[in-house]
Motif scaffolding. Sequence first.
Motif, PDB file in Angstrom:
ATOM      1  N   GLY A  66      -3.550 -11.384  -0.866  1.00  5.64           N
ATOM      2  CA  GLY A  66      -2.652 -10.542  -0.085  1.00  5.64           C
ATOM      3  C   GLY A  66      -3.159 -10.307   1.326  1.00  5.64           C
ATOM      4  N   VAL A  67      -2.268  -9.812   2.172  1.00 10.28           N
ATOM      5  CA  VAL A  67      -2.597  -9.432   3.551  1.00 10.28           C
ATOM      6  C   VAL A  67      -2.023  -8.046   3.799  1.00 10.28           C
ATOM      7  N   ASN A  68      -2.814  -7.175   4.411  1.00  9.14           N
ATOM      8  CA  ASN A  68      -2.383  -5.810   4.703  1.00  9.14           C
ATOM      9  C   ASN A  68      -2.111  -5.611   6.180  1.00  9.14           C
ATOM     10  N   LEU A  69      -1.013  -4.908   6.485  1.00 13.53           N
ATOM     11  CA  LEU A  69      -0.651  -4.581   7.858  1.00 13.53           C
ATOM     12  C   LEU A  69      -0.671  -3.073   8.074  1.00 13.53           C
ATOM     13  N   PHE A  70      -1.091  -2.647   9.272  1.00 15.22           N
ATOM     14  CA  PHE A  70      -0.954  -1.256   9.703  1.00 15.22           C
ATOM     15  C   PHE A  70       0.414  -1.088  10.343  1.00 15.22           C
ATOM     16  N   MET A  71       1.116  -0.023   9.964  1.00 15.45           N
ATOM     17  CA  MET A  71       2.390   0.269  10.618  1.00 15.45           C
ATOM     18  C   MET A  71       2.149   0.747  12.049  1.00 15.45           C
ATOM     19  N   PRO A  72       3.037   0.382  12.984  1.00 17.23           N
ATOM     20  CA  PRO A  72       2.878   0.845  14.365  1.00 17.23           C
ATOM     21  C   PRO A  72       3.077   2.346  14.463  1.00 17.23           C
ATOM     22  N   GLN A  73       2.401   2.968  15.410  1.00 18.86           N
ATOM     23  CA  GLN A  73       2.495   4.408  15.605  1.00 18.86           C
ATOM     24  C   GLN A  73       3.493   4.695  16.729  1.00 18.86           C
ATOM     25  N   PRO A  74       4.414   5.613  16.522  1.00 19.66           N
ATOM     26  CA  PRO A  74       5.422   5.892  17.547  1.00 19.66           C
ATOM     27  C   PRO A  74       4.802   6.517  18.783  1.00 19.66           C
ATOM     28  N   ALA A  79       9.952   8.862  17.413  1.00 20.00           N
ATOM     29  CA  ALA A  79      10.294   7.659  18.173  1.00 20.00           C
ATOM     30  C   ALA A  79      10.691   6.541  17.229  1.00 20.00           C
ATOM     31  N   SER A  80      11.657   5.739  17.622  1.00 21.84           N
ATOM     32  CA  SER A  80      12.133   4.652  16.770  1.00 21.84           C
ATOM     33  C   SER A  80      11.192   3.469  16.875  1.00 21.84           C
ATOM     34  N   THR A  81      10.665   3.024  15.727  1.00 27.73           N
ATOM     35  CA  THR A  81       9.787   1.857  15.697  1.00 27.73           C
ATOM     36  C   THR A  81      10.372   0.760  14.819  1.00 27.73           C
ATOM     37  N   GLY A  82      11.633   0.951  14.389  1.00 31.87           N
ATOM     38  CA  GLY A  82      12.209  -0.003  13.452  1.00 31.87           C
ATOM     39  C   GLY A  82      11.672   0.217  12.058  1.00 31.87           C
ATOM     40  N   SER A  83      11.082   1.396  11.833  1.00 31.29           N
ATOM     41  CA  SER A  83      10.470   1.713  10.543  1.00 31.29           C
ATOM     42  C   SER A  83      10.369   3.215  10.437  1.00 31.29           C
ATOM     43  N   THR A  84       9.786   3.665   9.334  1.00 32.51           N
ATOM     44  CA  THR A  84       9.511   5.100   9.202  1.00 32.51           C
ATOM     45  C   THR A  84       8.021   5.356   9.372  1.00 32.51           C
ATOM     46  N   PRO A 118      -8.395   4.862  25.625  1.00 33.54           N
ATOM     47  CA  PRO A 118      -7.550   5.384  24.551  1.00 33.54           C
ATOM     48  C   PRO A 118      -6.128   4.850  24.572  1.00 33.54           C
ATOM     49  N   ASP A 119      -5.703   4.322  25.711  1.00 33.09           N
ATOM     50  CA  ASP A 119      -4.341   3.808  25.830  1.00 33.09           C
ATOM     51  C   ASP A 119      -4.296   2.286  25.668  1.00 33.09           C
ATOM     52  N   SER A 120      -4.981   1.794  24.654  1.00 30.97           N
ATOM     53  CA  SER A 120      -5.072   0.343  24.438  1.00 30.97           C
ATOM     54  C   SER A 120      -3.998  -0.208  23.516  1.00 30.97           C
ATOM     55  N   GLY A 121      -2.995   0.604  23.199  1.00 27.81           N
ATOM     56  CA  GLY A 121      -1.899   0.112  22.367  1.00 27.81           C
ATOM     57  C   GLY A 121      -1.774   0.870  21.065  1.00 27.81           C
ATOM     58  N   ARG A 122      -0.506   1.017  20.614  1.00 25.95           N
ATOM     59  CA  ARG A 122      -0.231   1.812  19.421  1.00 25.95           C
ATOM     60  C   ARG A 122       0.414   1.014  18.295  1.00 25.95           C
ATOM     61  N   ASP A 123       0.733  -0.256  18.521  1.00 21.45           N
ATOM     62  CA  ASP A 123       1.471  -0.989  17.480  1.00 21.45           C
ATOM     63  C   ASP A 123       0.624  -1.990  16.718  1.00 21.45           C
ATOM     64  N   ASP A 124      -0.640  -2.191  17.110  1.00 18.86           N
ATOM     65  CA  ASP A 124      -1.558  -3.093  16.417  1.00 18.86           C
ATOM     66  C   ASP A 124      -0.980  -4.504  16.280  1.00 18.86           C
ATOM     67  N   GLY A 125      -0.141  -4.893  17.230  1.00 25.76           N
ATOM     68  CA  GLY A 125       0.437  -6.240  17.181  1.00 25.76           C
ATOM     69  C   GLY A 125       1.318  -6.477  15.974  1.00 25.76           C
ATOM     70  N   TYR A 126       1.988  -5.428  15.519  1.00 22.58           N
ATOM     71  CA  TYR A 126       2.744  -5.457  14.264  1.00 22.58           C
ATOM     72  C   TYR A 126       3.776  -6.582  14.206  1.00 22.58           C
ATOM     73  N   GLU A 127       4.633  -6.678  15.206  1.00 23.56           N
ATOM     74  CA  GLU A 127       5.700  -7.681  15.175  1.00 23.56           C
ATOM     75  C   GLU A 127       5.141  -9.095  15.165  1.00 23.56           C
ATOM     76  N   ALA A 128       4.099  -9.336  15.939  1.00 24.67           N
ATOM     77  CA  ALA A 128       3.511 -10.680  15.983  1.00 24.67           C
ATOM     78  C   ALA A 128       2.884 -11.038  14.639  1.00 24.67           C
ATOM     79  N   LYS A 129       2.264 -10.068  13.993  1.00 23.34           N
ATOM     80  CA  LYS A 129       1.654 -10.326  12.683  1.00 23.34           C
ATOM     81  C   LYS A 129       2.720 -10.546  11.612  1.00 23.34           C
ATOM     82  N   LEU A 130       3.806  -9.804  11.711  1.00 26.23           N
ATOM     83  CA  LEU A 130       4.919 -10.047  10.795  1.00 26.23           C
ATOM     84  C   LEU A 130       5.437 -11.473  10.945  1.00 26.23           C
ATOM     85  N   ALA A 131       5.542 -11.918  12.181  1.00 26.86           N
ATOM     86  CA  ALA A 131       6.020 -13.284  12.435  1.00 26.86           C
ATOM     87  C   ALA A 131       5.098 -14.305  11.783  1.00 26.86           C
ATOM     88  N   VAL A 132       3.792 -14.060  11.846  1.00 23.70           N
ATOM     89  CA  VAL A 132       2.833 -14.963  11.202  1.00 23.70           C
ATOM     90  C   VAL A 132       3.078 -15.009   9.703  1.00 23.70           C
TER      91      VAL A 132
END
Length: 377
Positions: A66-74, A79-84, A118-132
């Motif tokens: 398996g592979v685990n993903l972190f959900m992006p933080q709003p 804020a809408s992230t396409g998720s909850t 501290p402002d290095s990003g909040r989504d952890d590259g979620y969409e790109a990892k989903l694409a992979v």
Amino acid sequence: MSSALTDLCPHPIVQAPMAGGVSVPQLAAAVSEAGGLGFLAAGYKTADGVYQEIKQLRSLTARPFGVNLFMPQPEYPGASTGSTGAAGAAPIDAGAVDVYAHQLAGEAAWYETELGDPDSGRDDGYEAKLAVLLDNPVPVVSFHFGVPSRDVLDSLRRAGSLTLVTATTVEEALAVERAGADAVIVQGVEAGGHQGTHRDIQENDGSGIGLLALIAQVRETVSLPLVAAGGIMRGSQIAAVLAAGAAAAQLGTAFVATPESGAHTLHKQALTNPLFVRTELTRAFSGRPARGLVNRFLREHGPYAPAAYPEVHHLTSPLRKAAAKAGDAQGMALWAGQGHRMARELPAGQLVEVLAAELDAARAALSDRSSDRGEVR
């Protein structure tokens, strides 16, 4: 899902995905080869890094994993992230992050490094990892820190992946079921590393639910299969959570000390070092509640760390790396569950086999006791 999971791994043993370099392909391969379900952690990696690890893992084993993903933080509450993921979280107090950075200035000077941005990003590259994961489907995909959208879960299912989502309360488990995941990972407060809470609320610190109580509550409310996580170190504990209604057990700390684990040597040694006598939930290293061994950094900074994830994670990242490089366990994030003193320095595959044997023995003992009670009656 129970039968599907059994088809994937003969033993109901899941190796928890541990971000930060612990869950390397060698560990996941060893677990899967032994009949468990190995996991890679995509958190804090680039999408290409995740792809390369999947490729490497597939060269080491043909078994499921398996592979685990972190959900992006709003970016802000609701804020809408396409998720909850983390919806309803408290607003990030930039001023509090600045104050914490000022407090950590002495640590930066001591380790001769700079604090992170501290402002290095909040989504952890979620969409790109989903694409992979959609382009290169894996048998199982799990999520932490929130619930993906139904579209995401449906897309992964069409690609052939089973989907699991972490929940720490009944309400979160219900949200997982409504979204259409295949199973819920019920995470008790005993678990090492980050609590997979969907909402990061300051008042939640230390008030989580124990694993057995959580399994019972979720089992009465949610119809999805459950994977139990939190402080499990022995086969007898696996037997307990299975008897309580789980389909499988997820173990993290138990695999940290294995030679295949990518954990720092000091982290492995600290699990059973008498110097580290207890664990505690802290925001000191990441801004989110996470259970680790109590060391100097946690004691000195934990009470003052703001509820600001991933800002605090980015801020302290260079400090943690510098402490590890300096061989100073007192400045590292030593993630560990409450059962850490029971860690065994066994090869990962052998550990799976030992756990499976202990599970069989516990089940046999329970069956014998039931038979004895029947004879008395």
